[in-house]
Design an enzyme around this catalytic site. Structure first.
Site, mmCIF file in Angstrom:
data_model
loop_
_atom_site.group_PDB
_atom_site.id
_atom_site.type_symbol
_atom_site.label_atom_id
_atom_site.label_comp_id
_atom_site.label_asym_id
_atom_site.label_seq_id
_atom_site.Cartn_x
_atom_site.Cartn_y
_atom_site.Cartn_z
ATOM 1 C CG ASP A 1 -2.143 0.886 1.104
ATOM 2 O OD1 ASP A 1 -2.148 1.760 0.211
ATOM 3 O OD2 ASP A 1 -3.074 0.730 1.891
ATOM 4 C CG HIS A 2 0.940 4.266 -2.085
ATOM 5 N ND1 HIS A 2 -0.026 4.368 -3.059
ATOM 6 C CD2 HIS A 2 2.018 3.717 -2.688
ATOM 7 C CE1 HIS A 2 0.452 3.916 -4.215
ATOM 8 N NE2 HIS A 2 1.682 3.509 -4.010
ATOM 9 C CB ALA B 1 -8.080 2.761 0.285
ATOM 10 C CG HIS B 2 -3.584 4.005 -2.974
ATOM 11 N ND1 HIS B 2 -2.735 5.092 -3.013
ATOM 12 C CD2 HIS B 2 -4.831 4.512 -3.099
ATOM 13 C CE1 HIS B 2 -3.435 6.208 -3.132
ATOM 14 N NE2 HIS B 2 -4.719 5.877 -3.192
ATOM 15 N N GLY B 3 -4.261 -0.762 -1.876
ATOM 16 C CA GLY B 3 -3.708 -2.096 -1.704
ATOM 17 C C GLY B 3 -3.503 -2.823 -3.021
#
Length: 610
Positions: free
Chosen positions: A320-321, A541-543
């Protein structure tokens, strides 16, 4: 399009998941072959014409603890995060992230995709092949003839319906504050290579109508007249069904009781004659594979599942970030979305009326006006310390298109209303684009799809992931304090520096601070700041990465044709296939995965014109 299942029917294609990539895949296939019989199974609800999903200014409506369109997955506690468990969000509705995200239009770097092809052996997945697909999906309204953007795709990109004074001041300050970087209002920060330019930021908003540009309203709902598409919402896919030679023959699902409270608990089986596609996202797709007997043997056996195919990469490699949002008090004249986010009826009514009549105003906005992709300058590398120097030399030095951080200003507070006193705010937001950390996502039960996942995230376990966020806090704080709209720092959400420190928080101010020089941080200040970062950082929420597209011996789950290793007739199509991180929000990458998958599937099914 039907919303009622026919359990006796056979479908050509079953798609387990209704998110971004899945929607593009299904929309493209049906546009080319309307007779294709497709069943799409989505765990969440429909988003059709709902204000929370078509009005950009309402995007925070989905991010509540009782959200019906976002699912929060709780991670294991982590010492590196001050002992916290994180609630990691992901879209769970038709459209997935495209229907609930922050609407930020951010493209990855060319080298991100080139790595997919060159380092992981995925033929046809480099930037040269994918840029035309990125362009195919979009209409880039700020510059219709831009060479790396599309001009006639279904999804619209614009600056949104209002250019707030918050965004303007951010750029004005950077012109005077950071002489080493360029500030250019009309620069293109998403040409897949531009770095270190402060500029206005585009959004997934139709500049003509002010509506969110999401996938279901452009790829799925337009198929209403096609009886060959069946879309079931509010269903959990338990597992894939196989015949005797490990070829997929269908799927099993149950009704999601949240959306079908009166439905029976029976497990339903549906048949696929040609292909099953798993598209349940970074958290959902590995779970479907594991419940189907595909994954790490020890994980499967602990959950009481008989292994069908040993595939050690399933659920591994989660990325993720790391997100840091720092709130600042703003003057009353600041143009912000705080009233809309607080569900203030007067603010919503006023903004909605303008949106409906003109497609403009704050309701056609998503709070983001300006930002930049930050890559450290030579003079800044020493500030990041020796641990980051090694990371720089190993990863960044020979890839000049890779940013270290995305940084921007949001014209609102992202805090829940109960945590921020009534007023106006702006937020300095930053996320690291290529964190070192890798985690894992695994099921804990053989049949119960709603049982919490075993989620390990490992954020900030390496100091090379911490120091960029320390730099981001210091840098954006200097900008914030110089903005004419600045009225103080929201103390509970800033580091607790000593009252004797020159870095101490200024809670209230009549205007911008007279700050000709940067704040000088002591070693003690940095210690406090490190602790603050660990206590405040969250997920973006960049999984991605839990069903990686790479060689099986390297922990891969799918090949470059998106086929799951060890079985046939089964593909994965979503962000979980990403074998390496992308230095950007993931919407555009999910779209290109959907476009590429549509071409791959069409070729295999003998369909032309995709």
């Amino acid at each position: 399009m039907s919303n009622a299942p026919n359990f006796n029917a056979e479908y050509d294609l079953i798609v387990a998941g209704g998110g971004t990539a899945a929607g593009v895949l299904v929309g493209r296939l049906l546009a080319a072959a309307p007779s294709l019989r497709i069943l799409m199974l989505e765990a969440g609800p429909s988003t059709r014409d709902k204000d929370a999903h078509v009005q950009p200014g309402r995007f925070m409506d989905s991010f509540t603890s009782d959200s019906s369109t976002i699912k929060f997955h709780k991670s294991k506690p982590s010492e590196a995060l001050a002992g916290r468990e994180l609630d990691v969000p992901c879209g769970q509705c038709l459209g997935g992230g495209s229907s609930v995200n922050f609407l930020m239009y951010v493209c990855a770097s060319k080298s991100d995709y080139d790595v997919w092809e060159k380092d992981f052996g995925n033929e046809g997945w480099g930037s040269q092949a994918l840029i035309p697909l990125l362009k195919k999906t979009e209409t880039y309204q700020p510059q219709p003839d831009a060479p790396t953007h599309g001009c006639d795709g279904p999804l619209k990109v614009s600056y949104g319906g209002q250019y707030t004074n918050v965004g303007k001041e951010f750029l004005d300050v950077t012109r005077a504050f950071d002489h080493s970087r360029q500030t250019n209002d009309i620069a293109d920060p998403n040409d897949l290579e531009t770095i270190n330019v402060y500029t206005r930021w585009p959004k997934w908003i139709d500049g003509d109508t002010g509506r969110r540009s999401d996938v279901p309203h452009h790829f799925i709902y337009p198929q209403d007249s096609n009886p060959n598409l069946t879309v079931l919402t509010g269903v959990y896919v338990q597992r894939v069904i196989f015949d005797t030679d490990n070829r997929t023959s269908g799927a099993q699902f149950i009704w999601n009781p949240r959306f079908h409270p009166g439905a029976n608990e029976e497990i339903h089986a549906v048949k696929a004659t040609r292909l099953v596609v798993i598209a349940a996202g970074t958290f959902g797709s590995p779970g479907i594979l594991e419940r189907s007997g595909i994954g790490k043997t020890d994980v499967l056996e602990r959950a009481g599942i008989h292994p069908r195919v040993e595939l050690s990469g399933v659920g591994e490699g989660y990325q993720d970030h790391n997100f840091l949002c720092v709130p600042y008090k703003a003057a009353e004249e600041a143009e912000t979305l705080d009233g809309i986010a607080r569900n203030d009826s007067e603010s919503i009514a006023r903004a909605s009326e303008q949106w409906k009549s003109t497609g403009k105003g704050l309701m056609a906005h998503s709070s983001l006006d300006a930002g930049f992709k930050m890559r450290p300058l030579a003079s800044e590398l020493d500030m990041l310390g020796p641990r980051f120097q090694r990371r720089w030399e190993d990863f960044y030095a020979l890839k000049p298109d890779k940013p270290l951080l995305w940084i921007g200003v949001l014209s609102m507070s992202l805090l829940p209303p109960a945590l921020a006193p009534l007023g106006k705010y702006f937020t300095m937001a930053s996320f690291t684009t290529y964190p070192i950390s890798r985690g894992s996502v695994h099921i804990t039960h053989a049949d119960n799809v709603d049982t919490p996942l075993n989620l390990t995230i490992n954020y900030l376990e390496d100091m090379a992931d911490v120091v960029p966020l320390m730099w981001a806090y210091k840098h954006t704080r200097e900008i914030a304090r110089r903005m004419p709209l600045f009225r103080g720092e929201l103390a509970p959400f800033h580091p607790i520096f000593s009252s004797e420190s020159g870095a101490r928080v200024v809670e209230n101010s009549d205007g911008p601070l007279d700050a000709p020089r940067r704040i000088q941080y002591t070693e003690d200040d940095d210690r406090v700041l490190k602790a603050y970062i660990r206590a405040q950082v969250t997920a973006t929420a960049h999984g991605m990465g839990t069903c990686s597209m790479k060689p099986r011996e390297q922990g891969g789950v799918v090949n470059h044709k998106l086929d799951v290793y060890g079985v046939s007739g089964l593909k994965v199509v979503d962000m979980s296939i990403s074998p390496g991180n992308v230095g950007a929000n993931t919407y555009s990458t999910a779209l290109v995965i959907g476009e590429k998958a549509a071409i791959i599937v069409a070729e295999e099914l003998g369909i032309s014109g995709v």
